[in-house]
Design a protein around this motif. Sequence first.
Motif, mmCIF file in Angstrom:
data_model
loop_
_atom_site.group_PDB
_atom_site.id
_atom_site.type_symbol
_atom_site.label_atom_id
_atom_site.label_comp_id
_atom_site.label_asym_id
_atom_site.label_seq_id
_atom_site.Cartn_x
_atom_site.Cartn_y
_atom_site.Cartn_z
ATOM 1 N N THR A 161 18.899 -15.131 -40.280
ATOM 2 C CA THR A 161 19.867 -14.360 -38.637
ATOM 3 C C THR A 161 18.989 -13.235 -38.256
ATOM 4 O O THR A 161 17.586 -12.217 -38.824
ATOM 5 C CB THR A 161 20.903 -13.745 -39.394
ATOM 6 O OG1 THR A 161 20.295 -13.160 -39.963
ATOM 7 C CG2 THR A 161 22.480 -14.372 -39.756
ATOM 8 N N ASP A 162 18.467 -12.561 -36.811
ATOM 9 C CA ASP A 162 18.257 -12.304 -36.442
ATOM 10 C C ASP A 162 19.621 -11.541 -34.821
ATOM 11 O O ASP A 162 19.392 -12.558 -34.157
ATOM 12 C CB ASP A 162 16.581 -12.218 -35.746
ATOM 13 C CG ASP A 162 16.050 -11.298 -35.302
ATOM 14 O OD1 ASP A 162 15.605 -9.904 -35.798
ATOM 15 O OD2 ASP A 162 16.644 -11.186 -33.954
ATOM 16 N N GLY A 163 19.213 -10.353 -35.310
ATOM 17 C CA GLY A 163 20.768 -10.083 -34.086
ATOM 18 C C GLY A 163 21.629 -10.680 -34.290
ATOM 19 O O GLY A 163 22.649 -11.033 -35.786
ATOM 20 N N ASP A 164 22.283 -10.780 -33.394
ATOM 21 C CA ASP A 164 23.531 -12.100 -32.925
ATOM 22 C C ASP A 164 23.427 -13.526 -33.512
ATOM 23 O O ASP A 164 23.760 -14.144 -33.144
ATOM 24 C CB ASP A 164 24.221 -11.946 -32.024
ATOM 25 C CG ASP A 164 24.476 -10.130 -31.673
ATOM 26 O OD1 ASP A 164 23.970 -10.001 -32.875
ATOM 27 O OD2 ASP A 164 24.628 -9.709 -30.391
ATOM 28 N N LEU A 165 22.082 -13.930 -33.923
ATOM 29 C CA LEU A 165 21.592 -15.444 -33.575
ATOM 30 C C LEU A 165 21.271 -15.281 -34.417
ATOM 31 O O LEU A 165 20.665 -15.138 -36.496
ATOM 32 C CB LEU A 165 20.194 -15.647 -33.220
ATOM 33 C CG LEU A 165 20.656 -15.495 -31.463
ATOM 34 C CD1 LEU A 165 19.128 -16.105 -31.211
ATOM 35 C CD2 LEU A 165 21.955 -16.143 -31.086
ATOM 36 N N LEU A 166 22.217 -17.434 -35.810
ATOM 37 C CA LEU A 166 21.786 -17.651 -36.716
ATOM 38 C C LEU A 166 20.263 -18.597 -36.129
ATOM 39 O O LEU A 166 20.473 -19.613 -35.901
ATOM 40 C CB LEU A 166 22.701 -18.636 -37.138
ATOM 41 C CG LEU A 166 22.694 -19.563 -38.174
ATOM 42 C CD1 LEU A 166 22.360 -18.483 -39.724
ATOM 43 C CD2 LEU A 166 23.710 -19.926 -38.452
ATOM 44 N N PHE A 167 19.724 -18.442 -36.930
ATOM 45 C CA PHE A 167 18.433 -19.227 -37.342
ATOM 46 C C PHE A 167 18.082 -19.938 -38.813
ATOM 47 O O PHE A 167 18.277 -20.081 -39.430
ATOM 48 C CB PHE A 167 17.166 -18.955 -37.360
ATOM 49 C CG PHE A 167 16.391 -18.201 -36.185
ATOM 50 C CD1 PHE A 167 15.918 -18.602 -34.606
ATOM 51 C CD2 PHE A 167 17.310 -16.513 -35.706
ATOM 52 C CE1 PHE A 167 16.366 -17.631 -33.799
ATOM 53 C CE2 PHE A 167 17.094 -15.977 -34.346
ATOM 54 C CZ PHE A 167 16.121 -16.386 -33.932
ATOM 55 N N LEU A 168 18.061 -22.070 -37.504
ATOM 56 C CA LEU A 168 17.542 -23.145 -39.029
ATOM 57 C C LEU A 168 15.850 -23.673 -38.937
ATOM 58 O O LEU A 168 15.733 -23.272 -37.815
ATOM 59 C CB LEU A 168 18.680 -23.993 -39.007
ATOM 60 C CG LEU A 168 20.000 -23.770 -39.197
ATOM 61 C CD1 LEU A 168 20.783 -24.986 -39.012
ATOM 62 C CD2 LEU A 168 20.329 -23.373 -40.682
ATOM 63 N N ARG A 169 15.443 -23.399 -39.631
ATOM 64 C CA ARG A 169 13.900 -23.673 -39.796
ATOM 65 C C ARG A 169 13.168 -24.607 -40.582
ATOM 66 O O ARG A 169 14.049 -24.684 -41.651
ATOM 67 C CB ARG A 169 13.497 -22.443 -39.479
ATOM 68 C CG ARG A 169 11.418 -22.239 -40.218
ATOM 69 C CD ARG A 169 10.892 -21.104 -40.066
ATOM 70 N NE ARG A 169 11.437 -19.957 -41.347
ATOM 71 C CZ ARG A 169 11.134 -19.373 -41.009
ATOM 72 N NH1 ARG A 169 10.380 -18.285 -40.161
ATOM 73 N NH2 ARG A 169 11.812 -18.264 -42.128
#
Length: 654
Positions: A161-169
């Motif tokens: 996560t970064d800030g308000d965002l959830l990331f899938l990579r």
Amino acid sequence: SHDDDVIIYINGIKVVDTGNACKKHVQVKLSEEVVASLKQGENLIAAYCHNRGANGLLDFGLLVELDNNRYFNQTAQQTSADVQPMQTYYNFTCGPVDLNLTFTAPLFMDNLDLMARPVNYISYEVISNDGQAHQVELYFEAAPQWALDLPHQESVADSFTDGDLLFLRTGSRNQDILKKKGDDVRIDWGHFYLAAEKENSTYAIGDGKKLRQSFTENKLEAPTTNGYDKLALVRSLGETKKANGHLLIGYDDIYSIQYFGENLRPYWNRTGSETIVSQFQKAEQEYKTQMKNCAAFDKKLMAEAEAAGGRKYAELCALAYRQALAAHKLVQAPNGDLVFLSKENFSNGSIGTVDLTYPGAPLLLLYNPELVKATMNHIFYYSESGKWTKPFAAHDVGTYPLANGQTYGGDMPIEESGNMVVLAAAIAAVEGNADYAQKHWETLTTWTDYLVEYGLDPENQLCTDDFAGHFAHNANLSIKAIMGIASYGYMADMLGKKDIAEKYTKKAKEMAAEWVKMADDGDHYRLTFDKPGTWSQKYNLVWDKLLKLQIFPEKVAETEIAYYLTKQNKYGLPLDNRETYTKTDWIMWTATMAQDKATFEKFIEPVYLFMDETTTRVPMSDWVFTDEPNQRGFQARSVVGGYYIKMLEGKLIK
């Protein structure tokens, strides 16, 4: 996968007969008769391949689906699709709710940082169609193939996560940066990212079938991961009659291009101060603004295209916009040059090819001539650095993504030199000055003098339509040489070099007069000077009109246009008399030679019909048959930027 004619039998039953075609990764479902003929033990596949031109290719086999499990038992019904220049809209009915999806790529050419940003949007809207509130969840799934060349490569996946965002990579395990080159080759370094607001988002990484099963059982679990991990993201919208939101997708390629031995970062991170996460955060912050801007741009472009060439022409321009830009990579060269490098998708994999730059240029000339210069800078550098020493322009600077010098097997001296000089003049016409030409005047002079010496009656050499092979005395290639010489005179005049301008303009007119005599075939002009009874599209002649050069008698274009109208097939005007196939970009150029919009539209109608009826499910092809709705070869190429030449005409001729 095959090049040219292929016939395949299984146990004596014909299953494939391609005719004169070229395809990759085609799957053909076997008939019940063929399936019934298959038996335990030995079966026989017999294949025949005939290549009509150069190198051949045939790769075939049987593919068996191991299972056909379905985890989503109801299928959404698509009710509409609308392709706009920067956005595509899809509408589905999913039982008691309707789902609207919008795919958005904010490719604004007047903002290169935004155009090069490697993040796009997927927007969704869910609306109840029975007046009742419904519990709604959206399931998004992505595969590691986004970031792999071949499906058997090992991949890794994670989340953060970064800030308000959830990331899938996800990406390849090995991360071999810039270690591969070629045509049908995919990037397998860097990572693919799927991102959404953390709130109301859950995710899992693992085997796709198990993820779908756990989702349909109202729980989303991450089973033990392996080399074929899927990324699953679920957005829970709750009990609702109407809801909307968006996701972001992107790719971090770390280094994009190797440019004469030096690895270059993508333009969006040219200084090394950006990260993929910072790019996502900027895209997220600008979401509402960019959605509004994209819709406004699409509306304006479509209105202008319709005014120029009719509604069907506008629809074709919409299809071409994103494809033409996406088939390039933008970088900054070590000397500070902006470089916009094309890739020959599904044609040979060359990078920065001049005879892709030429047909694709109208779109860039219309919206940002700096990008046209960026498609030419590497060719000028190649010559002016002494790395390319021939007295004509190179064909390419390598095989994508390695731009270390020409790798194409043969030169196209008149083709590429003419292309470069004409485009330099087109830039001057759009900008109202010849400053760019002045910067490269010595090189342009060398190329133009080559055209003067060898251009009127070309020897046995290739032109951009190299799939048709070498041939001598090419009348259309001769026109390109004459247009190049006239363009040089045009730029010389702009630069105040009056004596030079007069000399080369006079020479172009003399050559044009000779051309008329040599090519005359009564009611049309020949394919080659030495062969009466032949014909071809003289698309290079369009620059005489667009640049107002007045080199050829007006009757040449008028005669050709009238003749072409007698040669059209159901799906378009053939390239010449030898085959029924055509190039759709050249049709647009040829049609622009017409004196009125109604005649222009007569050439556009069959191309539109092809795109509407084609059974070939690939990114838009520019090399198609005119008597059947099938692709001949090529796809996803930048040359469709040439569709915008009719709109460019409106900008240049006022």
